[in-house]
Design a protein around this motif. Structure first.
Motif, mmCIF file in Angstrom:
data_model
loop_
_atom_site.group_PDB
_atom_site.id
_atom_site.type_symbol
_atom_site.label_atom_id
_atom_site.label_comp_id
_atom_site.label_asym_id
_atom_site.label_seq_id
_atom_site.Cartn_x
_atom_site.Cartn_y
_atom_site.Cartn_z
ATOM 1 N N GLY A 28 20.574 50.776 -16.989
ATOM 2 C CA GLY A 28 21.455 51.432 -16.035
ATOM 3 C C GLY A 28 22.809 51.722 -16.633
ATOM 4 O O GLY A 28 23.004 51.651 -17.848
ATOM 5 N N LEU A 29 23.742 52.055 -15.752
ATOM 6 C CA LEU A 29 25.114 52.361 -16.137
ATOM 7 C C LEU A 29 25.996 51.151 -15.841
ATOM 8 O O LEU A 29 25.940 50.603 -14.733
ATOM 9 N N VAL A 30 26.790 50.759 -16.819
ATOM 10 C CA VAL A 30 27.663 49.603 -16.650
ATOM 11 C C VAL A 30 28.985 49.879 -17.356
ATOM 12 O O VAL A 30 29.034 50.625 -18.343
ATOM 13 N N GLN A 31 30.050 49.306 -16.831
ATOM 14 C CA GLN A 31 31.356 49.481 -17.455
ATOM 15 C C GLN A 31 31.493 48.580 -18.685
ATOM 16 O O GLN A 31 30.831 47.539 -18.779
ATOM 17 N N PRO A 32 32.352 48.949 -19.619
ATOM 18 C CA PRO A 32 32.593 48.072 -20.771
ATOM 19 C C PRO A 32 32.994 46.674 -20.316
ATOM 20 O O PRO A 32 33.776 46.513 -19.367
ATOM 21 N N GLY A 33 32.417 45.677 -21.000
ATOM 22 C CA GLY A 33 32.648 44.291 -20.620
ATOM 23 C C GLY A 33 31.651 43.755 -19.624
ATOM 24 O O GLY A 33 31.622 42.544 -19.363
ATOM 25 N N GLY A 34 30.841 44.617 -19.066
ATOM 26 C CA GLY A 34 29.869 44.212 -18.065
ATOM 27 C C GLY A 34 28.599 43.643 -18.673
ATOM 28 O O GLY A 34 28.479 43.490 -19.899
ATOM 29 N N SER A 35 27.643 43.328 -17.795
ATOM 30 C CA SER A 35 26.389 42.707 -18.225
ATOM 31 C C SER A 35 25.193 43.423 -17.611
ATOM 32 O O SER A 35 25.296 43.999 -16.517
ATOM 33 N N LEU A 36 24.093 43.344 -18.313
ATOM 34 C CA LEU A 36 22.814 43.814 -17.819
ATOM 35 C C LEU A 36 21.726 42.881 -18.331
ATOM 36 O O LEU A 36 21.891 42.251 -19.400
ATOM 37 N N ARG A 37 20.622 42.820 -17.616
ATOM 38 C CA ARG A 37 19.482 42.039 -18.060
ATOM 39 C C ARG A 37 18.252 42.926 -18.062
ATOM 40 O O ARG A 37 17.861 43.451 -17.005
ATOM 41 N N LEU A 38 17.662 43.097 -19.218
ATOM 42 C CA LEU A 38 16.440 43.888 -19.347
ATOM 43 C C LEU A 38 15.222 42.966 -19.278
ATOM 44 O O LEU A 38 15.262 41.831 -19.762
ATOM 45 N N SER A 39 14.155 43.481 -18.685
ATOM 46 C CA SER A 39 12.890 42.756 -18.612
ATOM 47 C C SER A 39 11.781 43.609 -19.198
ATOM 48 O O SER A 39 11.806 44.838 -19.080
ATOM 49 N N CYS A 40 10.812 42.958 -19.805
ATOM 50 C CA CYS A 40 9.646 43.642 -20.365
ATOM 51 C C CYS A 40 8.417 42.809 -20.025
ATOM 52 O O CYS A 40 8.242 41.709 -20.564
ATOM 53 N N ALA A 41 7.580 43.337 -19.151
ATOM 54 C CA ALA A 41 6.377 42.630 -18.725
ATOM 55 C C ALA A 41 5.164 43.212 -19.440
ATOM 56 O O ALA A 41 4.919 44.423 -19.362
ATOM 57 N N ALA A 42 4.417 42.359 -20.116
ATOM 58 C CA ALA A 42 3.219 42.783 -20.838
ATOM 59 C C ALA A 42 1.979 42.446 -20.024
ATOM 60 O O ALA A 42 1.887 41.362 -19.437
ATOM 61 N N SER A 43 1.034 43.364 -20.008
ATOM 62 C CA SER A 43 -0.226 43.122 -19.314
ATOM 63 C C SER A 43 -1.372 43.686 -20.134
ATOM 64 O O SER A 43 -1.165 44.471 -21.047
ATOM 65 N N GLY A 44 -2.594 43.274 -19.767
ATOM 66 C CA GLY A 44 -3.759 43.723 -20.510
ATOM 67 C C GLY A 44 -4.402 42.563 -21.246
ATOM 68 O O GLY A 44 -4.185 41.402 -20.925
ATOM 69 N N THR A 45 -5.176 42.894 -22.252
ATOM 70 C CA THR A 45 -5.905 41.881 -23.015
ATOM 71 C C THR A 45 -5.009 41.354 -24.125
ATOM 72 O O THR A 45 -4.857 41.975 -25.170
ATOM 73 N N ILE A 46 -4.438 40.187 -23.870
ATOM 74 C CA ILE A 46 -3.515 39.563 -24.821
ATOM 75 C C ILE A 46 -4.069 38.202 -25.200
ATOM 76 O O ILE A 46 -4.073 37.284 -24.379
ATOM 77 N N PHE A 47 -4.532 38.071 -26.424
ATOM 78 C CA PHE A 47 -5.083 36.806 -26.903
ATOM 79 C C PHE A 47 -3.976 35.905 -27.418
ATOM 80 O O PHE A 47 -3.926 34.710 -27.111
ATOM 81 N N SER A 48 -3.114 36.461 -28.216
ATOM 82 C CA SER A 48 -1.977 35.700 -28.730
ATOM 83 C C SER A 48 -0.845 36.660 -29.030
ATOM 84 O O SER A 48 -1.075 37.843 -29.288
ATOM 85 N N ILE A 49 0.370 36.139 -28.961
ATOM 86 C CA ILE A 49 1.555 36.955 -29.215
ATOM 87 C C ILE A 49 2.178 36.530 -30.535
ATOM 88 O O ILE A 49 2.546 35.355 -30.703
ATOM 89 N N ASN A 50 2.291 37.481 -31.448
ATOM 90 C CA ASN A 50 2.965 37.213 -32.714
ATOM 91 C C ASN A 50 4.480 37.268 -32.517
ATOM 92 O O ASN A 50 5.216 36.437 -33.039
ATOM 93 N N ALA A 51 4.925 38.241 -31.743
ATOM 94 C CA ALA A 51 6.355 38.378 -31.471
ATOM 95 C C ALA A 51 6.571 39.383 -30.358
ATOM 96 O O ALA A 51 5.744 40.268 -30.121
ATOM 97 N N MET A 52 7.693 39.225 -29.659
ATOM 98 C CA MET A 52 8.186 40.232 -28.714
ATOM 99 C C MET A 52 9.626 40.499 -29.077
ATOM 100 O O MET A 52 10.361 39.584 -29.477
ATOM 101 N N GLY A 53 10.026 41.750 -28.931
ATOM 102 C CA GLY A 53 11.385 42.065 -29.321
ATOM 103 C C GLY A 53 11.920 43.287 -28.616
ATOM 104 O O GLY A 53 11.209 43.973 -27.875
ATOM 105 N N TRP A 54 13.188 43.529 -28.858
ATOM 106 C CA TRP A 54 13.890 44.678 -28.296
ATOM 107 C C TRP A 54 14.494 45.493 -29.431
ATOM 108 O O TRP A 54 15.101 44.928 -30.356
ATOM 109 N N TYR A 55 14.322 46.797 -29.340
ATOM 110 C CA TYR A 55 14.898 47.736 -30.272
ATOM 111 C C TYR A 55 15.690 48.752 -29.453
ATOM 112 O O TYR A 55 15.487 48.883 -28.248
#
Length: 121
Positions: A10-37
């Motif tokens: 979203g839109l936020v002013q300088p100095g502000g905060s945001l929290r991003l979420s990423c929900a994974a679904s489907g056939t997941i046996f194991s997770i090597n890594a999750m990340g943000w780019y």
């Protein structure tokens, strides 16, 4: 198949905060890594923060001390808490998941659709 659904931009002013979420679904046996780019206009996609399956984190120097990555293993959900945001943090933020669908499958990478973060007064 694996799907990633991002939210929290979203839109936020300088100095502000945001929290991003990423929900994974489907056939997941194991997770090597999750990340943000992130990718700003005219620039290459760059790593922001990444957490391995064992909990080891890698955070870009530009956001160290301001951004924190975390994960809820039970929900296969990753979070990016962004504090003290600056205009230069403006970009599309993408979630990335490195996972296997079974013990015999290779690790594959998946991307979310991206969520826009705009830091502006």
């Amino acid at each position: 198949q694996v799907q990633l659904v991002e939210s929290g931009g979203g839109l936020v002013q300088p100095g502000g905060s945001l929290r991003l979420s990423c929900a994974a679904s489907g056939t997941i046996f194991s997770i090597n890594a999750m990340g943000w780019y992130r990718q700003a206009p005219g620039k290459q996609r760059e790593l922001v923060a990444r957490m391995t399956g064992g909990g080891r984190t890698n955070v870009a120097d530009s956001v160290t001390g301001r951004f924190t990555i975390s994960r809820d293993n039970a929900k296969n959900t990753a979070y990016l808490q962004m504090n003290s945001l600056k205009p230069e943090d403006t970009a599309v933020y993408y979630c990335n998941l490195e996972t296997r669908s079974s013990w015999s499958d290779p690790t594959r990478g998946y991307w979310g659709q991206g969520t826009q973060v705009t830091v502006s007064s």
